[in-house]
Design an enzyme around this catalytic site. Sequence first.
Site, PDB file in Angstrom:
ATOM      1  N   ASP A 291      -5.487  -5.170   6.328  1.00 14.78           N
ATOM      2  CA  ASP A 291      -6.847  -4.681   5.709  1.00 14.78           C
ATOM      3  C   ASP A 291      -7.839  -5.803   5.447  1.00 14.78           C
ATOM      4  OD1 ASP A 291      -8.420  -3.089   4.158  1.00 14.78           O
ATOM      5  OD2 ASP A 291      -7.341  -2.862   2.512  1.00 14.78           O
TER       6      ASP A 291
ATOM      7  N   LYS B 112       2.793 -13.702   6.181  1.00 13.92           N
ATOM      8  CA  LYS B 112       2.741 -14.726   5.159  1.00 13.92           C
ATOM      9  C   LYS B 112       4.233 -15.116   4.875  1.00 13.92           C
ATOM     10  CE  LYS B 112       0.497 -16.687   2.049  1.00 13.92           C
ATOM     11  NZ  LYS B 112       0.012 -18.251   2.395  1.00 13.92           N
TER      12      LYS B 112
ATOM     13  N   ASP C 155      -3.076 -17.066   5.678  1.00 10.56           N
ATOM     14  CA  ASP C 155      -4.174 -17.680   5.437  1.00 10.56           C
ATOM     15  C   ASP C 155      -4.810 -18.687   6.450  1.00 10.56           C
ATOM     16  OD1 ASP C 155      -1.739 -18.168   4.937  1.00 10.56           O
ATOM     17  OD2 ASP C 155      -2.361 -20.548   3.944  1.00 10.56           O
TER      18      ASP C 155
ATOM     19  N   TYR D  74       0.932  -1.101   0.027  1.00 11.80           N
ATOM     20  CA  TYR D  74      -0.042   0.016   0.195  1.00 11.80           C
ATOM     21  C   TYR D  74       1.150   1.296   0.002  1.00 11.80           C
ATOM     22  CZ  TYR D  74      -4.103  -2.763   0.975  1.00 11.80           C
ATOM     23  OH  TYR D  74      -5.281  -3.503   1.162  1.00 11.80           O
TER      24      TYR D  74
END
Length: 414
Positions: free
Chosen positions: A304, A229, A280, A162
């Site tokens: 987000d 991640k 995840d 972002y």
Amino acid sequence: MQRFKKIRVPDEGEKIIIEHDKLLIPDNPIIAFIEGDGTGPDIWSASKLVFDSAIEKAYGTKRKIYWTEIFAGEKAVKVYGKKTWLPDETVEAIKEFTIAIKGPLTTPVSYGIRSLNIALRQLLELFACVRPVKYYPGVPSPMKHPEDLDIVLFRENTEDVYAGVEFQSGSKETDDLIKYLNKKFDKNIRIPSGIGIKPMSQFASERLVKKAIEYAILNKRKRVTMVHKGNIMKYTEGAFKDWGYKIGKSYFKDVIITEEQLINGEIPEDKILLNDRIADSMFQQLLLRPKEYEVVATSNLNGDYLSDAAAGQVGGLGMAPGANMSYTTAIFEATHGTAPKYAGLDKVNPGSVILSGVMMLEYMGWLKAARLIQKALTKTIKSKIVTYDFARQMKGAKEVKTSEFAKAITQNME
Ligand code: NAP
């Protein structure tokens, strides 16, 4: 104090002071508000009624907020003139008064910034987006046990994909960049491709995890979970996790315990568990084992997705509060947008701003007023007096206007 052009600071009321990173809140603080665009004015007047009533009920005449209106969005353009979507003195006032609360703002089309919210975050270096997600009984939810989820999510606000470091597919500069990367680093990126860069620094990762741990200490929460991640993106997401453990184990060495150090999975009374989960898997964990999570610290993109998904579990964004914070400044705000089709209809749910105000009162240490609002809001929703968004999902509900909902909350304050 009247050094602003259009902002009228009340004669009474005192400024909040920060000393050695600690807020010194007077009993009569000046707090800035932006009412917001679209449905913002309806929501703000309802929310203000609830805040003022709760403070009066909790503290009588001893405490009172002196509200100061500052401007952003469409109202700023009206007050300051053409194209002034975010006047400098609005940013100055937020710095000066330390705490602000805002309704939703229209994103200007073809203005030099991506959104006013992002501009405010950048100009004030509000590096942490804080989103508590907790169930209020009576709110329609898709879960069997929505009450099992009670987390506070800290999302890094300044970096990651972002950061806006993107290059358009097909442009010469992008093709040149790809050729350079392919040659210099032996990569195999297709031409043409769009390119985005994902910066994540030790500085920003550490300060975010530190803020989450500080919150856990202050609010007696027992677990801080870093979500990343890192199994795939080792030097960004993986590094976020490693830096998080580093600051946890060094700066908070007397408090932090990690999963390997637990005996029989028990967290000792004087410790806080710092652990991590792959992003995840975390989505699944929040659905299947929500009770195992309390404070979550994560990077910008993960945060987000995760904050909206978690909000969905407890009934959606209509009731989701939020804040963006630095060490010295905090803006509490609605998480939904301006819902322009309902502007001026006195129709929408003011829950998100009201609960952002609860967060603000907690941040100020005015817990009695915060609890009064939480209880009265719960009682009102449980008695099925709700705005249209909940009414359409609840059997036997009485649909009321924004202002009537606020009034009902104040009547339910005990
Ligand atoms: P939105 O304003 O959040 O509205 C989308 C839908 O969400 C509404 O049509 C309504 O659903 C529901 N909704 C929103 N607020 C509600 C409330 N208080 N009570 C009940 N339901 C509510 O999103 P948008 O239409 O995409 O965006 C409109 C403008 O807001 C844009 O300019 C956008 O950039 C801006 N925005 C600002 C912020 C912010 O300032 N934080 C955040 C997001 C968007 P139903 O139609 O089903 O009733």
